[in-house]
Write a protein that holds these residues in place. Sequence first.
Motif, short mmCIF file in Angstrom:
data_model
loop_
_atom_site.label_atom_id
_atom_site.label_comp_id
_atom_site.label_asym_id
_atom_site.label_seq_id
_atom_site.Cartn_x
_atom_site.Cartn_y
_atom_site.Cartn_z
N UNK A 78 0.84 -1.20 0.00
CA UNK A 78 0.00 0.00 0.00
C UNK A 78 0.87 1.26 0.00
N UNK A 79 1.94 1.26 0.79
CA UNK A 79 2.84 2.42 0.82
C UNK A 79 3.54 2.66 -0.51
N UNK A 80 3.97 1.59 -1.17
CA UNK A 80 4.60 1.73 -2.48
C UNK A 80 3.62 2.26 -3.50
N UNK A 81 2.38 1.78 -3.44
CA UNK A 81 1.36 2.27 -4.36
C UNK A 81 1.08 3.74 -4.17
N UNK A 82 1.03 4.18 -2.92
CA UNK A 82 0.81 5.60 -2.64
C UNK A 82 1.99 6.43 -3.14
N UNK A 83 3.20 5.93 -2.94
CA UNK A 83 4.39 6.67 -3.39
C UNK A 83 4.42 6.80 -4.91
N UNK A 84 4.14 5.70 -5.63
CA UNK A 84 4.13 5.77 -7.09
C UNK A 84 3.00 6.66 -7.61
N UNK A 85 1.85 6.62 -6.95
CA UNK A 85 0.74 7.48 -7.36
C UNK A 85 1.12 8.95 -7.21
N UNK A 86 1.77 9.28 -6.11
CA UNK A 86 2.21 10.66 -5.88
C UNK A 86 3.26 11.07 -6.91
N UNK A 87 4.18 10.16 -7.22
CA UNK A 87 5.23 10.45 -8.19
C UNK A 87 4.64 10.73 -9.58
N UNK A 88 3.75 9.85 -10.04
CA UNK A 88 3.15 10.04 -11.37
C UNK A 88 2.22 11.26 -11.39
N UNK A 89 1.58 11.57 -10.28
CA UNK A 89 0.73 12.75 -10.23
C UNK A 89 1.59 14.02 -10.38
#
Length: 188
Positions: A78-89
């Motif tokens: 879940x933490x990795x998904x949130x980090x990648x979502x923030x990065x791509x955003x």
Amino acid sequence: MKTKLVILAFALLTNFGFSQQIITEDLTVVDSVSTTPQKLNIKEKSPLRASLYSAVLPGAGQLYNKKWIKAPIALGLVGTGIAFSSYYNGLQNKYRRAYIAELEGKPHEYSGVLNAEQLAVYQDEYKRNRDYTVALTILAYILNIVDATVDSHLFSIKNDPDFTFKPTVIQDQNSLQPVLGMNLNFKF
């Protein structure tokens, strides 16, 4: 929308179903047919508590169920998904600002390097990547909650001596070589 609410209500209300056995606070079982109490040696885990723990913090329900290896995996997914979502955003917003500046004729950090069409392609690509990572993160979050709930439901079965499931070595009848197999014992 009504269908989703009905499904959610049904899923939440199934935790409060009744059976033909009554379990008291001191873990004695009284059958509805015979009123002789029997002492249980198995500790129960609350599925509702495990679900709530995992909903608040991914991996906390696994810790409650004493699944020490699963907890950091759930939190990491879940933490990795949130980090990648923030990065791509962030990248999508960066190319969007450059695209808008290019259309208005204002200078931006990609002036002279990328034209408006290329900026639009980059913006769409990073937006698509962000949307995919958000969807996968939500899926990992839901699976984290479901895993904690199922583990707490099955917690008492794990130590049941009447039900065993273990690997065994058996002999292949054709080649007479040892082969790894599974042994299932169920006693009534």
